[in-house]
Write an enzyme that holds these catalytic residues in place. Structure first.
Site, PDB file in Angstrom:
ATOM      1  N   PRO A  47       0.815  -1.219   0.000  1.00  0.00           N
ATOM      2  CG  PRO A  47       0.083  -0.956   2.195  1.00  0.00           C
ATOM      3  CD  PRO A  47       0.812  -1.908   1.297  1.00  0.00           C
ATOM      4  CG  ASP A  86       0.701   2.388   4.871  1.00  0.00           C
ATOM      5  OD1 ASP A  86       0.006   2.248   5.894  1.00  0.00           O
ATOM      6  OD2 ASP A  86       1.883   2.040   4.785  1.00  0.00           O
ATOM      7  CD1 TRP A 522       7.425   1.390   9.551  1.00  0.00           C
ATOM      8  CD2 TRP A 522       7.140   0.390   7.580  1.00  0.00           C
ATOM      9  NE1 TRP A 522       8.003   2.173   8.588  1.00  0.00           N
ATOM     10  CE2 TRP A 522       7.848   1.590   7.376  1.00  0.00           C
ATOM     11  CE3 TRP A 522       6.836  -0.415   6.479  1.00  0.00           C
ATOM     12  CZ2 TRP A 522       8.264   2.017   6.117  1.00  0.00           C
ATOM     13  CZ3 TRP A 522       7.250   0.006   5.222  1.00  0.00           C
ATOM     14  CH2 TRP A 522       7.956   1.205   5.049  1.00  0.00           C
ATOM     15  CD  GLN A 560       8.933  -0.542   1.327  1.00  0.00           C
ATOM     16  OE1 GLN A 560       8.627  -1.031   2.408  1.00  0.00           O
ATOM     17  NE2 GLN A 560       8.790   0.757   1.083  1.00  0.00           N
ATOM     18  CD1 TRP A 564       4.220  -4.091   3.554  1.00  0.00           C
ATOM     19  CD2 TRP A 564       4.770  -4.686   1.469  1.00  0.00           C
ATOM     20  NE1 TRP A 564       3.145  -4.737   3.010  1.00  0.00           N
ATOM     21  CE2 TRP A 564       3.452  -5.111   1.724  1.00  0.00           C
ATOM     22  CE3 TRP A 564       5.329  -4.944   0.217  1.00  0.00           C
ATOM     23  CZ2 TRP A 564       2.692  -5.782   0.775  1.00  0.00           C
ATOM     24  CZ3 TRP A 564       4.567  -5.607  -0.733  1.00  0.00           C
ATOM     25  CH2 TRP A 564       3.271  -6.028  -0.453  1.00  0.00           C
ATOM     26  CE  LYS A 597      17.011   7.994  -1.535  1.00  0.00           C
ATOM     27  NZ  LYS A 597      17.001   7.682  -0.136  1.00  0.00           N
ATOM     28  CE  LYS A 600       7.797  17.271  -2.498  1.00  0.00           C
ATOM     29  NZ  LYS A 600       7.024  17.559  -1.291  1.00  0.00           N
TER      30      LYS A 600
END
Ligand code: ZN
Ligand code: ZN
Length: 971
Positions: A47, A86, A522, A560, A564, A597, A600
């Site tokens: 999610p 999520d 989590w 993850q 996750w 990476k 913003k």
């Protein structure tokens, strides 16, 4: 007739049309309906948070999820695709704080938790529309209408049930523990959260002198990278078997003695003399004068040297300063030897009032002052710039502190072996993650700190008696009603603050209150295999019978492994249900083109919409599948995407466009009596064989989730199809050719249909467009995945064609070296080796444009090869004339194109050679039949004419000739 194809198709436009068609005709739903009764292929959607904007890395994960789901569907499996969101946790809280213009926990409690929670609820789906829009636009087929949400009551009830199972296994406990703690968010972070926020930083580390009691001018030298922990110092630790020394150091006026590890002497910059040697154990119990005395000892012993097994002599001085509340090893040691455990710092990372000089200040901001203070008191030996990886809050960016807190833990360490065993059943792509990044994580797994002192989350369903400390863990709403002796209202919301009002009765007669914490979000996402179905309260059979558990496939980014992927496995293992997923593609992160990476703040974020609107999503998908292996980092370069677009997608489209144009011009229709296995032309046989080989390879690779490998095989095939099969077969597609034409069309039609079926999971839009036009069927996504027919595969022929193409490459490069254009026919070239079919020899002849191929049989060679230097470059008069004829064809073809004639328009061509006795006139005479055929000329007029559509003076090997063309009829 096929729908005419625009060779300059705007792909984003085509995709939008197809998107509308899918939605209108409910093709996704139909594909599910079609496979409903088939064996399930179980997929879990990891999610996403809908309160952040979808980025190009989300497209990456979704592209890899979609391709496998579509592939398996076409292979006849039922692939249910429930979307999920999520919703709990800090991202939402931070957004709510922004909206309300507040910053701290105090502010939140000031305005009231209810108001805060309501704001959270409203900001959960801040960007839901944007998510749904891009999900649809990228062709990610997922059931958005039936999505699970981690904040729904059903979901929460399942999470409670899971937690109760863990409690009943006696794996849930509360303890003081030093945890990574974000003072800004006011919450501890789990280790997988910490792992996501490391940054390389340079900080001042200091060597501090601890004055030994009753020994004049003698100091124990210690080292720290966190000067703010010094006011909390209560002991020093040594390694008992290390060698230590006492040295005499002379500075300007005074002399002093320092104690440190022998191996660390190199840090001493002054001249020194060793005056005494000890083993670490000799130093134990040595007392020193406290650096600061702000810690109330409450009768406990402090300020002495003790032994710690974590001490090393790799850095520092071999003597570690101990502040039990601010280091994991420190805390454990403190427990062992009975050091005082008293905080000098409050929950927001500020010194408490006892620490007078810096009371109320954020500890990280006091470090310079502490250093200055030590310097003034002559307790600072030296400072050193120290570069290391320091953890920052993954959410808000604040530096984390290691801080002793009372927390709820799941004793994951108790099931470590089971976790490792379950991991053995998982197929990881790339495979090295299994024992590497993920395996290491499991081998060193720590207990999971699951409690968060926050507001917007699944409330931890633990009630505690105020009087006797008795604990009750609630595993369902029904149980809550029973224990609370009150019916829950219909619109019951189990979130804070409502849940906190429910009090239970303890056996002792006192009231039980819920503990204040909420769950690590989590834990929510790791619970999704069960909670998405409201298990076990509903859908019990789905999970128990294997219809929805475990997942056959999941895919997310590599970060993850500690997020996750880990929590999924941890929870299923704690529930004794084996691994909750069996196959996983672990994707490398997307970086900008310089390898940075995307963020913003750097302004280097690629907006997926720009790419989609420029090239279409299929190009982006193909780029992501084939640019490198899924586990590798992807440096996003628009140039590379452009290349992929041109080299692959446009080549495919041009081949398709060629087919449709000529099929329509020839009024070709598929003859169903025509058998693809009866083909006689060697090129047809070859491309059919290659296609069937491709089908075999693609399926083999997709079965092991080698998407990149499968994609690259298709790329090679598409190149062969366009640059060899079509190129060498052009003649047979031409208007007016009778011989062998039906075979050519039937072959290319068969190839394109099967190729697009192979491609449907990769590029669902373009393949749909091609397929619908070629077959008139409703949708390619309702078709079965093509299977190869072994009888049609001729590996011997494949091998031979490789030789042929190699010979052609060498002969053509020899032409180029001699400066002879391919259009100029030559008399001969030689090859040697095994016997070859005439059809293959003809291919060499045609492609290299020579009249004769001489094959020297050489039985020792197991192949056929070009004899270097055998290309006969001498030009006879006749060859020259033919070369000129070909040049005329090329240039007049250009004129036809410029005049926008259809490929079947018949023309009148007039010409007039400039200059008197020109060779060009001879060419027009001798090659008139050839010219007429090639250029679809009905009347060839040897004069200048005024009545033309287009005219041009062209240069044929140095001779000028005027040419005019005029369309007169359709073929
Ligand atoms: Zn934070
Ligand atoms: Zn009680």
């Amino acid at each position: 007739m096929f729908k005419p194809v625009n060779p300059k198709q705007n792909f984003p436009e085509l995709e939008e049309e197809i998107l509308k068609f899918w939605e209108r005709e409910k093709i996704f739903e139909k594909s599910l309906k079609k496979t409903e009764s088939q064996k399930p292929f179980i997929f879990y959607e990891g999610p996403p948070f809908a309160n952040g904007r979808p980025g190009v890395h989300h497209i990456l994960a979704r592209a890899f999820k979609d391709i496998i789901a579509r592939y398996k569907t076409m292979r006849g499996f039922y692939v249910e695709r429930k979307a999920g969101w999520d919703t709990h946790g800090l991202p939402t809280e931070i957004e709510a704080e922004k909206r309300l213009g507040i910053k701290t926990k105090k502010d939140i409690e000031g305005i009231g938790i209810e108001k805060f929670i309501k704001t959270c609820q409203r900001s959960v789906f801040l960007y839901k529309d944007e998510w749904e829009k891009i999900t649809k636009r990228m062709g990610y087929w997922v059931d958005l209408g039936n999505a699970y949400m981690t904040c729904s009551q059903d979901y929460i009830e399942s999470v409670w049930w899971i937690l109760k199972q863990i409690w009943e296994r006696k794996l849930l406990y509360q303890d003081y523990k030093v945890v990574p703690y974000c003072p800004r968010c006011g919450t501890s972070l789990s280790s997988h959260e910490v792992a996501q926020g490391y940054k390389r930083v340079s900080e001042t580390s200091i060597y501090v002198k601890f004055k030994v009691k009753d020994q004049p001018n003698t100091y124990i030298l210690s080292w720290t990278t966190t000067p703010w922990t010094l006011p909390g110092n209560v002991a020093l630790a040594i390694g008992k078997n290390f060698d230590y020394v006492k040295i005499k150091v002379k500075s300007n006026k005074s002399e002093e003695y320092l104690i440190l590890a022998k191996d660390r002497l190199k840090l001493v910059k002054n001249n020194y003399k060793i005056v005494e040697r000890f083993k670490g154990k000799d130093l134990v119990d040595l007392e020193y004068e406290p650096l600061y005395s702000y810690v109330s000892l409450k009768g406990k012993k402090a300020y002495f040297v003790t032994e710690g097994d974590f001490v090393t002599t790799e850095e520092g001085t071999g003597i570690v300063h101990i502040a039990p509340m601010y280091g994991e090893d420190d805390y454990d040691l403190g427990k062992q030897v009975g050091l005082p455990n008293i905080h000098t710092i409050d929950g927001q990372g500020r010194f408490k009032k006892e620490v007078k000089p810096w009371a109320g200040k954020f500890v990280k901001d006091t470090e310079e002052d502490i250093i200055k203070d030590l310097e003034q008191r002559k307790l600072l030996y030296s400072t050193e710039l120290y570069t290391h990886d320091y953890p920052f809050c993954w959410r808000c960016g604040a530096p984390l502190l290691y801080y002793a807190k009372l927390s709820w833990f799941i004793k994951v360490t108790a099931v470590r072996d089971q976790l490792i065993k379950n991991n053995e059943k998982i197929n990881w792509v790339p495979s090295y993650i299994k024992e590497g990044r993920f395996g290491e994580w499991l081998r060193e797994v720590k207990d999971w700190a699951i409690s968060r002192e926050r507001y917007w989350g699944t409330p931890i369903p633990i009630w505690r008696c105020e009087k006797c400390n008795n604990i009750k863990v609630i595993g369902s709403f029904k149980e809550l009603e029973k224990e609370g002796r009150k019916k829950l209202s219909r619109d019951f919301d189990s979130h804070r603050p409502y849940i906190d009002k429910i009090k239970l009765k303890c056996e002792c007669g006192s009231e039980m209150h819920r503990v204040p914490e909420v769950l690590d979000c989590w834990f929510d996402s790791g619970s999704m295999p069960f909670a998405e179905w409201h298990f076990p309260f509903e859908n019990k059979d789905r999970i128990d019978s294997g219809k929805a558990y475990p997942a056959d496939f999941i895919s997310e980014a590599i970060d993850q492994t500690r997020g996750w992927f880990y929590t999924l496995l941890a929870i299923s293992t704690l529930l004794k249900r084996g691994p909750s997923f069996l196959n996983v593609i672990c994707l490398g992160l997307i970086l900008d083109e310089k390898g940075q990476k995307m963020s913003k703040s750097k302004g280097n974020v690629v907006d997926p919409w720009n790419i989609i609107n420029k090239y279409g999503i299929d190009s982006l998908r193909w780029y992501l599948y084939t640019i490198n292996q899924p586990g590798e980092y992807k440096r996003f370069r628009e140039k590379d995407l452009q290349k992929v677009f041109r080299k692959f997608l446009l080549t495919l489209w041009n081949t398709y466009s060629f087919f449709v144009t000529y099929a329509n011009a020839n009024k070709w229709k598929l003859d169903i009596r025509y058998q693809i296995s009866d083909l006689e032309n060697i090129l047809d046989k070859w491309i059919i064989s290659e296609l069937n080989l491709l089908m075999e390879n693609v399926i083999e690779k997709l079965e092991i989730l080698d998407i990149t490998g499968a994609g690259r095989d298709v790329e090679i095939f598409v190149d062969s199809l366009s640059n060899w099969y079509v190129r060498r077969s052009r003649e047979r597609f031409r208007v007016g050719v009778k011989k062998d034409q039906n075979a050519a069309f039937s072959t290319l039609h068969y190839v394109l249909i099967n190729l697009t079926k192979l491609l449907a999971p990769f590029i669902p839009f373009v393949s749909e467009g091609i397929y619908q036009n070629l077959t008139g069927e409703e949708s390619i996504h309702l078709a079965d995945y093509p299977k190869s027919d072994k009888k049609l595969i001729d590996k011997e022929l494949s091998k031979k064609m490789v030789w042929i193409r190699q010979i052609v490459t060498e002969a053509l490069s020899e032409r180029a070296e001699n400066g002879i254009k391919v259009r100029q026919p030559l008399s001969k070239l030689k090859i040697r080796g095994r016997r070859l079919e005439n059809g293959l020899i003809k291919l060499i002849k045609d492609e290299t444009n020579v009249r004769e191929i001489e094959l020297k049989i050489d039985s020792k060679l197991n192949k056929v090869e070009y004899i270097k230097g055998s290309l006969c470059t001498q030009l006879t008069k006749e060859l020259k004339l033919e070369g000129m004829a070909r040049e005329i064809v090329r240039q007049v073809q250009e004129m036809r194109k410029k005049a926008k004639y259809n490929v079947d328009d018949i023309i009148e061509m007039s010409y007039k050679a400039r200059g008197g006795r020109s060779k060009v006139n001879r060419v027009f005479d001798e090659f008139s039949k050839y010219l007429k055929k090639e250029l679809l000329v009905k009347n060839l007029v040897k004069d200048e004419s005024k009545d033309v559509d287009a005219e041009k003076e062209i240069d044929i090997n140095g001779e000028k000739v005027w040419v005019g063309v005029k369309k007169i009829e359709k073929y």
